[in-house]
Design a protein around this motif. Structure first.
Motif, PDB file in Angstrom:
ATOM      1  N   GLY A  15      33.536  58.028 -11.082  1.00  0.00           N
ATOM      2  CA  GLY A  15      33.511  56.839 -10.323  1.00  0.00           C
ATOM      3  C   GLY A  15      33.708  55.600 -11.018  1.00  0.00           C
ATOM      4  N   SER A  16      33.627  54.611 -10.359  1.00  0.00           N
ATOM      5  CA  SER A  16      33.778  53.154 -10.781  1.00  0.00           C
ATOM      6  C   SER A  16      32.981  52.175 -10.727  1.00  0.00           C
ATOM      7  N   LEU A  17      32.880  51.121 -11.640  1.00  0.00           N
ATOM      8  CA  LEU A  17      31.968  49.999 -11.542  1.00  0.00           C
ATOM      9  C   LEU A  17      32.491  48.923 -11.829  1.00  0.00           C
ATOM     10  N   ARG A  18      31.957  47.565 -11.436  1.00  0.00           N
ATOM     11  CA  ARG A  18      32.629  46.400 -12.043  1.00  0.00           C
ATOM     12  C   ARG A  18      31.386  45.535 -12.400  1.00  0.00           C
ATOM     13  N   LEU A  19      31.242  45.370 -13.642  1.00  0.00           N
ATOM     14  CA  LEU A  19      30.456  44.170 -14.087  1.00  0.00           C
ATOM     15  C   LEU A  19      31.114  42.840 -14.378  1.00  0.00           C
ATOM     16  N   SER A  20      29.948  42.039 -14.077  1.00  0.00           N
ATOM     17  CA  SER A  20      30.045  40.375 -14.055  1.00  0.00           C
ATOM     18  C   SER A  20      29.251  39.904 -14.896  1.00  0.00           C
ATOM     19  N   ASN A  31      35.233  30.638 -26.389  1.00  0.00           N
ATOM     20  CA  ASN A  31      36.352  31.237 -26.895  1.00  0.00           C
ATOM     21  C   ASN A  31      36.262  32.710 -26.558  1.00  0.00           C
ATOM     22  N   ASP A  32      35.967  33.561 -27.412  1.00  0.00           N
ATOM     23  CA  ASP A  32      35.815  35.108 -26.907  1.00  0.00           C
ATOM     24  C   ASP A  32      34.826  35.177 -26.031  1.00  0.00           C
ATOM     25  N   MET A  33      35.082  36.208 -25.081  1.00  0.00           N
ATOM     26  CA  MET A  33      33.965  36.670 -24.244  1.00  0.00           C
ATOM     27  C   MET A  33      34.007  38.398 -24.393  1.00  0.00           C
ATOM     28  N   GLY A  34      33.105  38.865 -24.335  1.00  0.00           N
ATOM     29  CA  GLY A  34      33.040  40.379 -24.331  1.00  0.00           C
ATOM     30  C   GLY A  34      31.796  41.309 -23.736  1.00  0.00           C
ATOM     31  N   TRP A  35      32.370  42.788 -23.871  1.00  0.00           N
ATOM     32  CA  TRP A  35      31.209  43.462 -23.438  1.00  0.00           C
ATOM     33  C   TRP A  35      30.891  44.386 -24.703  1.00  0.00           C
ATOM     34  N   TYR A  36      29.515  44.676 -24.766  1.00  0.00           N
ATOM     35  CA  TYR A  36      29.233  45.850 -25.653  1.00  0.00           C
ATOM     36  C   TYR A  36      28.181  46.674 -25.018  1.00  0.00           C
ATOM     37  N   THR A  76      33.458  33.119 -16.448  1.00  0.00           N
ATOM     38  CA  THR A  76      32.668  34.369 -16.202  1.00  0.00           C
ATOM     39  C   THR A  76      33.791  35.331 -16.774  1.00  0.00           C
ATOM     40  N   VAL A  77      33.008  36.508 -17.161  1.00  0.00           N
ATOM     41  CA  VAL A  77      33.894  37.779 -17.706  1.00  0.00           C
ATOM     42  C   VAL A  77      33.586  39.142 -17.080  1.00  0.00           C
ATOM     43  N   TYR A  78      34.448  39.716 -16.791  1.00  0.00           N
ATOM     44  CA  TYR A  78      34.473  40.847 -15.762  1.00  0.00           C
ATOM     45  C   TYR A  78      34.713  42.297 -16.673  1.00  0.00           C
ATOM     46  N   LEU A  79      34.207  43.335 -16.308  1.00  0.00           N
ATOM     47  CA  LEU A  79      34.636  44.716 -16.871  1.00  0.00           C
ATOM     48  C   LEU A  79      34.762  45.637 -15.624  1.00  0.00           C
TER      49      LEU A  79
END
Length: 114
Positions: A15-20, A31-36, A76-79
């Protein structure tokens, strides 16, 4: 500055998900944005990062399945996570490099299970 993450949940394998993650506060530029992510009993690890210019970097385990993006006007950053696997189960944290500091969101749980 505060980061508010959303979009986690329970999803079946494949499946899929979108994080915000939206940054709010006294922000001139980011500057940088990210997901851990951090799975139970494991160290926090980088999932994906994106620079202010749009250059991206991914963990090998998510290349080809996850896509990181950002909207600079909305701070805003998305994954986008596709093809989710049980091993993607973890608490996902966003972060943002603003000025001399790195700020973290509160974490959102992603569970991949049938």
């Amino acid at each position: 500055v505060q980061l508010q993450a959303s979009g986690g949940g329970l999803v079946q394998p494949g499946g899929s998900l979108r994080l915000s993650c939206a940054a709010a506060g006294n922000i001139f530029s980011i500057n940088d944005m990210g997901w851990y992510r951090q799975a139970p009993g494991k160290q926090r690890e980088l999932v994906a990062k994106i620079t202010s210019g749009g250059s991206t970097n991914y963990a090998d385990s998510v290349k080809g399945r996850f896509t990181v993006s950002r909207d600079n006007a909305k701070n805003t950053v998305y994954l986008q996570m596709n093809g989710l696997k049980p091993e993607d189960t973890a608490v996902y944290y966003c972060n943002a490099d603003i000025g001399f500091f790195v700020y973290w969101g509160q974490g959102t749980q992603v569970t991949v299970s049938s």
